[in-house]
Motif scaffolding. Structure first.
Motif, short mmCIF file in Angstrom:
data_model
loop_
_atom_site.label_atom_id
_atom_site.label_comp_id
_atom_site.label_asym_id
_atom_site.label_seq_id
_atom_site.Cartn_x
_atom_site.Cartn_y
_atom_site.Cartn_z
N GLN A 10 74.79 15.25 -10.69
CA GLN A 10 73.89 14.91 -9.59
C GLN A 10 74.71 14.53 -8.35
O GLN A 10 74.34 14.87 -7.23
N ARG A 11 75.82 13.81 -8.57
CA ARG A 11 76.69 13.42 -7.46
C ARG A 11 77.28 14.65 -6.78
O ARG A 11 77.32 14.74 -5.55
N ILE A 12 77.69 15.62 -7.58
CA ILE A 12 78.25 16.85 -7.03
C ILE A 12 77.18 17.63 -6.28
O ILE A 12 77.43 18.15 -5.18
N GLU A 13 75.97 17.69 -6.84
CA GLU A 13 74.87 18.40 -6.16
C GLU A 13 74.56 17.74 -4.81
O GLU A 13 74.32 18.43 -3.82
N GLU A 14 74.60 16.42 -4.77
CA GLU A 14 74.36 15.70 -3.51
C GLU A 14 75.48 15.98 -2.51
O GLU A 14 75.22 16.22 -1.33
N ASP A 15 76.72 15.95 -3.00
CA ASP A 15 77.86 16.26 -2.13
C ASP A 15 77.78 17.69 -1.62
O ASP A 15 78.14 17.97 -0.47
N LEU A 16 77.29 18.60 -2.46
CA LEU A 16 77.13 20.00 -2.06
C LEU A 16 76.12 20.11 -0.92
O LEU A 16 76.37 20.81 0.07
N LYS A 60 77.98 24.21 -15.61
CA LYS A 60 76.88 24.92 -16.26
C LYS A 60 77.40 25.73 -17.45
O LYS A 60 76.80 25.72 -18.53
N ASN A 61 78.53 26.40 -17.26
CA ASN A 61 79.14 27.15 -18.37
C ASN A 61 79.50 26.23 -19.53
O ASN A 61 79.31 26.58 -20.69
N GLU A 62 80.04 25.06 -19.21
CA GLU A 62 80.40 24.09 -20.24
C GLU A 62 79.15 23.61 -20.98
O GLU A 62 79.15 23.50 -22.20
N ARG A 63 78.09 23.34 -20.23
CA ARG A 63 76.84 22.89 -20.84
C ARG A 63 76.32 23.95 -21.80
O ARG A 63 75.87 23.65 -22.90
N ILE A 64 76.41 25.21 -21.41
CA ILE A 64 75.95 26.30 -22.28
C ILE A 64 76.83 26.40 -23.52
O ILE A 64 76.32 26.55 -24.63
N HIS A 118 74.60 21.16 -25.05
CA HIS A 118 73.93 19.93 -24.63
C HIS A 118 74.41 19.56 -23.24
O HIS A 118 75.32 20.18 -22.71
N GLU A 119 73.79 18.53 -22.66
CA GLU A 119 74.23 18.07 -21.34
C GLU A 119 75.68 17.61 -21.44
O GLU A 119 76.09 17.04 -22.44
N VAL A 120 76.43 17.86 -20.41
CA VAL A 120 77.85 17.53 -20.39
C VAL A 120 78.02 16.01 -20.36
O VAL A 120 77.43 15.32 -19.53
N THR A 121 78.85 15.49 -21.29
CA THR A 121 79.14 14.05 -21.32
C THR A 121 80.18 13.72 -20.26
O THR A 121 80.78 14.62 -19.67
N GLU A 147 83.53 15.26 -21.20
CA GLU A 147 83.51 16.71 -20.99
C GLU A 147 83.57 17.03 -19.50
O GLU A 147 84.23 17.99 -19.10
N PHE A 148 82.90 16.22 -18.70
CA PHE A 148 82.95 16.40 -17.25
C PHE A 148 84.38 16.28 -16.74
O PHE A 148 84.86 17.12 -15.99
N VAL A 149 85.07 15.22 -17.19
CA VAL A 149 86.45 15.00 -16.78
C VAL A 149 87.32 16.19 -17.20
O VAL A 149 88.16 16.67 -16.42
#
Length: 149
Positions: A6-12, A35-39, A43-46, A49-51
Motif C-alpha cells: 500500500q505504501r508503494i502504491e501511494e508513492d506511485l 505481484k509475481n511473488e504473491r502468485i 498468499h499475500e506477501v509477508t 518476503e517483501f524484504v
C-alpha cells in the motif's frame, strides 16, 4: 498501519502526479515483482518476503551497474544506481558493519572456528540475525577477515 505494498502504491500515485517518470517506472516494476511473488507463494506477501523481493531488485540493479560500467555505458549505470537507491529506501535500516563484525567474532569464539572452511558455519549462524539488514557479500567478507581466510 499501511502494508508495504500500500505504501508503494501511494508513492506511485505521488510520483505519477509529480511526473517523475523514472521513479514511476521503478515503482511499477517493484509492484509487478510483488505481484509475481504473491502468485508464486500463493498468499499475500509477508514482511520478510517483501524484504526479499526488494533486496532481489536492488541486487539485480547493482549487478547491472557492474556490467554497464564494464561495457562503458555510464549513462545506463547511473540510471540503475538511481533505481537501486530508490528501492533501498523500502528496506529496513541497515546494521553497522562493526556490529556485524562483533557478532561474527562472537560466533567464531563460541564455536572455536578457524580457517576458511568455517565461513559457511559462520554465515549460517550470523545471517538469520541480520537478514534484510546487512548485505550477504559484505558479511562473507567480514567472516573471511575474522577467520583469516
Amino acid at each position: 498501519m499501511a502494508t508495504p505494498q500500500q505504501r508503494i502504491e501511494e508513492d506511485l500515485k505521488q510520483s505519477m502526479k509529480a511526473r517523475d517518470a523514472e521513479r514511476t517506472s521503478t515503482l511499477r516494476m517493484l509492484l509487478a515483482a510483488l505481484k509475481n511473488e504473491r502468485i508464486s507463494v500463493g498468499h499475500e506477501v509477508t514482511e520478510d518476503e517483501f524484504v526479499t523481493v526488494v533486496q532481489r531488485g536492488v541486487k539485480q540493479r547493482q549487478d547491472s551497474v557492474e556490467q554497464y560500467r564494464k561495457g562503458g555505458r555510464e549513462d545506463l549505470a547511473g540510471k540503475e544506481e538511481r533505481e537501486a537507491t530508490l528501492l533501498s529506501a523500502y528496506l529496513p535500516a541497515q546494521v553497522p558493519a562493526d556490529e556485524v563484525r562483533a557478532a561474527v567474532e562472537a560466533v567464531v569464539r563460541e564455536q572455536g572456528l578457524a580457517g576458511p572452511k568455517a565461513i559457511g558455519q559462520v554465515m549460517s549462524a550470523v545471517m538469520p540475525r541480520f537478514k534484510g539488514r546487512f548485505d550477504g557479500k559484505a558479511l562473507q567478507q567480514i567472516a573471511r577477515d575474522v577467520l583469516g581466510g
